[in-house]
Design a protein around this motif. Structure first.
Motif, PDB file in Angstrom:
ATOM      1  N   ASP A   9       0.818  -1.210   0.000  1.00  0.00           N
ATOM      2  CA  ASP A   9       0.000   0.000   0.000  1.00  0.00           C
ATOM      3  C   ASP A   9       0.854   1.264   0.000  1.00  0.00           C
ATOM      4  O   ASP A   9       0.510   2.280   0.622  1.00  0.00           O
ATOM      5  CB  ASP A   9      -0.957   0.017   1.197  1.00  0.00           C
ATOM      6  CG  ASP A   9      -2.070  -1.012   1.050  1.00  0.00           C
ATOM      7  OD1 ASP A   9      -2.373  -1.402  -0.088  1.00  0.00           O
ATOM      8  OD2 ASP A   9      -2.622  -1.424   2.090  1.00  0.00           O
ATOM      9  N   ARG A  10       1.983   1.214  -0.711  1.00  0.00           N
ATOM     10  CA  ARG A  10       2.880   2.353  -0.811  1.00  0.00           C
ATOM     11  C   ARG A  10       3.252   2.604  -2.271  1.00  0.00           C
ATOM     12  O   ARG A  10       3.130   1.710  -3.113  1.00  0.00           O
ATOM     13  CB  ARG A  10       4.156   2.132   0.021  1.00  0.00           C
ATOM     14  CG  ARG A  10       3.883   2.161   1.528  1.00  0.00           C
ATOM     15  CD  ARG A  10       5.108   1.793   2.331  1.00  0.00           C
ATOM     16  NE  ARG A  10       4.831   1.858   3.756  1.00  0.00           N
ATOM     17  CZ  ARG A  10       5.151   2.881   4.544  1.00  0.00           C
ATOM     18  NH1 ARG A  10       5.762   3.944   4.023  1.00  0.00           N
ATOM     19  NH2 ARG A  10       4.870   2.868   5.836  1.00  0.00           N
ATOM     20  N   TRP A  11       3.707   3.826  -2.545  1.00  0.00           N
ATOM     21  CA  TRP A  11       4.068   4.228  -3.896  1.00  0.00           C
ATOM     22  C   TRP A  11       5.516   4.712  -3.917  1.00  0.00           C
ATOM     23  O   TRP A  11       5.976   5.366  -2.970  1.00  0.00           O
ATOM     24  CB  TRP A  11       3.162   5.366  -4.365  1.00  0.00           C
ATOM     25  CG  TRP A  11       1.791   4.960  -4.776  1.00  0.00           C
ATOM     26  CD1 TRP A  11       1.329   4.793  -6.051  1.00  0.00           C
ATOM     27  CD2 TRP A  11       0.682   4.665  -3.922  1.00  0.00           C
ATOM     28  NE1 TRP A  11       0.005   4.410  -6.039  1.00  0.00           N
ATOM     29  CE2 TRP A  11      -0.419   4.334  -4.739  1.00  0.00           C
ATOM     30  CE3 TRP A  11       0.514   4.653  -2.535  1.00  0.00           C
ATOM     31  CZ2 TRP A  11      -1.660   3.991  -4.230  1.00  0.00           C
ATOM     32  CZ3 TRP A  11      -0.728   4.308  -2.017  1.00  0.00           C
ATOM     33  CH2 TRP A  11      -1.795   3.982  -2.859  1.00  0.00           C
ATOM     34  N   PRO A  12       6.252   4.435  -5.000  1.00  0.00           N
ATOM     35  CA  PRO A  12       7.632   4.926  -5.095  1.00  0.00           C
ATOM     36  C   PRO A  12       7.661   6.416  -5.461  1.00  0.00           C
ATOM     37  O   PRO A  12       6.982   6.863  -6.383  1.00  0.00           O
ATOM     38  CB  PRO A  12       8.228   4.072  -6.215  1.00  0.00           C
ATOM     39  CG  PRO A  12       7.058   3.670  -7.064  1.00  0.00           C
ATOM     40  CD  PRO A  12       5.881   3.565  -6.133  1.00  0.00           C
ATOM     41  N   LEU A  13       8.459   7.172  -4.726  1.00  0.00           N
ATOM     42  CA  LEU A  13       8.621   8.608  -4.942  1.00  0.00           C
ATOM     43  C   LEU A  13      10.114   8.905  -5.036  1.00  0.00           C
ATOM     44  O   LEU A  13      10.871   8.606  -4.111  1.00  0.00           O
ATOM     45  CB  LEU A  13       8.004   9.391  -3.782  1.00  0.00           C
ATOM     46  CG  LEU A  13       8.285  10.893  -3.728  1.00  0.00           C
ATOM     47  CD1 LEU A  13       7.605  11.629  -4.882  1.00  0.00           C
ATOM     48  CD2 LEU A  13       7.849  11.482  -2.380  1.00  0.00           C
ATOM     49  N   LEU A  14      10.545   9.499  -6.150  1.00  0.00           N
ATOM     50  CA  LEU A  14      11.952   9.851  -6.308  1.00  0.00           C
ATOM     51  C   LEU A  14      12.333  10.966  -5.341  1.00  0.00           C
ATOM     52  O   LEU A  14      11.595  11.931  -5.156  1.00  0.00           O
ATOM     53  CB  LEU A  14      12.228  10.314  -7.738  1.00  0.00           C
ATOM     54  CG  LEU A  14      12.299   9.238  -8.821  1.00  0.00           C
ATOM     55  CD1 LEU A  14      12.422   9.893 -10.196  1.00  0.00           C
ATOM     56  CD2 LEU A  14      13.477   8.300  -8.579  1.00  0.00           C
ATOM     57  N   ALA A  15      13.510  10.821  -4.735  1.00  0.00           N
ATOM     58  CA  ALA A  15      14.077  11.876  -3.884  1.00  0.00           C
ATOM     59  C   ALA A  15      15.491  12.139  -4.369  1.00  0.00           C
ATOM     60  O   ALA A  15      16.295  11.212  -4.492  1.00  0.00           O
ATOM     61  CB  ALA A  15      14.084  11.450  -2.427  1.00  0.00           C
ATOM     62  N   PHE A  16      15.795  13.397  -4.661  1.00  0.00           N
ATOM     63  CA  PHE A  16      17.119  13.739  -5.198  1.00  0.00           C
ATOM     64  C   PHE A  16      17.677  14.987  -4.524  1.00  0.00           C
ATOM     65  O   PHE A  16      18.777  15.417  -4.827  1.00  0.00           O
ATOM     66  CB  PHE A  16      17.035  13.961  -6.711  1.00  0.00           C
ATOM     67  CG  PHE A  16      15.802  14.705  -7.145  1.00  0.00           C
ATOM     68  CD1 PHE A  16      15.757  16.080  -7.075  1.00  0.00           C
ATOM     69  CD2 PHE A  16      14.677  14.021  -7.573  1.00  0.00           C
ATOM     70  CE1 PHE A  16      14.618  16.761  -7.443  1.00  0.00           C
ATOM     71  CE2 PHE A  16      13.525  14.700  -7.960  1.00  0.00           C
ATOM     72  CZ  PHE A  16      13.497  16.086  -7.893  1.00  0.00           C
ATOM     73  N   GLY A  17      16.907  15.565  -3.600  1.00  0.00           N
ATOM     74  CA  GLY A  17      17.356  16.719  -2.836  1.00  0.00           C
ATOM     75  C   GLY A  17      17.263  16.423  -1.356  1.00  0.00           C
ATOM     76  O   GLY A  17      17.628  15.339  -0.890  1.00  0.00           O
ATOM     77  N   SER A  18      16.706  17.361  -0.593  1.00  0.00           N
ATOM     78  CA  SER A  18      16.687  17.205   0.861  1.00  0.00           C
ATOM     79  C   SER A  18      15.736  16.120   1.341  1.00  0.00           C
ATOM     80  O   SER A  18      15.835  15.678   2.493  1.00  0.00           O
ATOM     81  CB  SER A  18      16.328  18.535   1.522  1.00  0.00           C
ATOM     82  OG  SER A  18      15.004  18.916   1.211  1.00  0.00           O
TER      83      SER A  18
END
Length: 282
Positions: free
Chosen positions: A79-88
């Motif tokens: 029940d989760r979605w992938p979210l890109l993180a490239f900063g803080s």
């Protein structure tokens, strides 16, 4: 996942659906609302330190606890979605602050570190209220950017999106992300934030943030101090320094932004990709 996590807060949905002109008007109001603050050595170090420390490899965040993620469990994506993180947003300190108001079970998530191919990360074309140039993606064939994938719940995505005032929310598809945990799921599509200001450019070319690691980088990379030094010379005058422009932004954000915005926006480059789909906030 190809569906969208639900954001159930009407005011946030209205903000995500703003036109460019309405966004600019909103940001003028936000900037004007930021009162004078006291400049200090600590404020200067914070501005230069963006995007702030993060573990070198994948980790599990549970409130203030950070544990290295050596293996993968299917429950981490339920029940989760992938979210890109490239900063803080890849920093445990940042995530813990942004999730601080959530229930304890909503302060737990897996952060999968790895290499994102054919993208790089540069400076958004307007400094923040804490005087850093924040991060935004740009297309860079052949580059492998060290990034993260956060596996978020709708509640966590909502909390993060509230804080990303000057960003679009959308999805990038057909991406190549190589995680550093061998048993982790394959990620070919992920949610992402893209700056509404566009990417900052120097001498007509989009530039990368040197603080964020990448291999086979084709863009010139600048530190925060180097970018702010250049901005100071443009906005204040020859001989002005990063410290001068940071103190100006801290002490008079509205006045500084009035001078800075036309300079940075004139050279900004929007993010354009046929692999990008905006979140349908309407």
């Amino acid at each position: 996942m190809t569906d969208w996590p639900a954001i159930g807060e009407p005011e946030l949905l209205r903000r995500l659906a703003l036109s460019s002109d309405d966004f600019t008007a909103m940001m003028r109001g936000f900037i004007a609302s930021v009162g004078p603050r006291e400049f200090s050595d600590e404020a200067y170090a914070t501005a230069l330190g963006y995007p702030w420390p993060r573990p070198p490899s994948s980790f599990l965040l549970d409130g203030e606890d950070v544990e290295q993620l050596a293996g993968w469990d299917a429950s981490l994506t339920h029940d989760r979605w992938p979210l890109l993180a490239f900063g803080s947003n890849g920093s445990p300190e940042t995530l813990n602050r942004k999730f601080g108001h959530l229930e304890s079970e909503q302060r737990r998530l897996a952060v999968l570190a790895g290499d994102l191919h054919d993208f790089d990360v540069g400076a958004a074309a307007h400094p923040t209220a804490y005087a850093s140039f924040p991060a935004t993606l740009f297309i860079s064939p052949g580059t492998a950017l060290r990034a993260s994938v956060l596996w978020v719940t709708p509640e966590q995505l909502t909390a993060l999106t509230w804080t990303e005032v000057s960003y679009h929310l959308g999805r990038l598809r057909d991406i190549r992300f190589e995680p550093d945990v061998s048993s982790a799921p394959v990620v070919t599509s992920a949610l992402a934030y893209s700056s509404r200001w566009g990417s900052h450019s120097v001498d007509g070319e989009v530039v990368a943030l040197a603080a964020l690691q990448a291999t086979d980088r084709s863009a010139l990379a600048f530190t925060q101090e180097e970018l702010l030094d250049r901005l100071a010379c443009e906005a204040i005058g020859e001989g002005a320094s990063a410290r001068d422009v940071v103190s100006w932004i801290i002490e008079d954000f509205a006045g500084a932004a009035e001078r800075i915005a036309p300079l940075t926006r004139a050279a900004a480059r929007p993010f354009v990709s046929d692999r990008w789909t905006p979140y349908r906030a309407s």
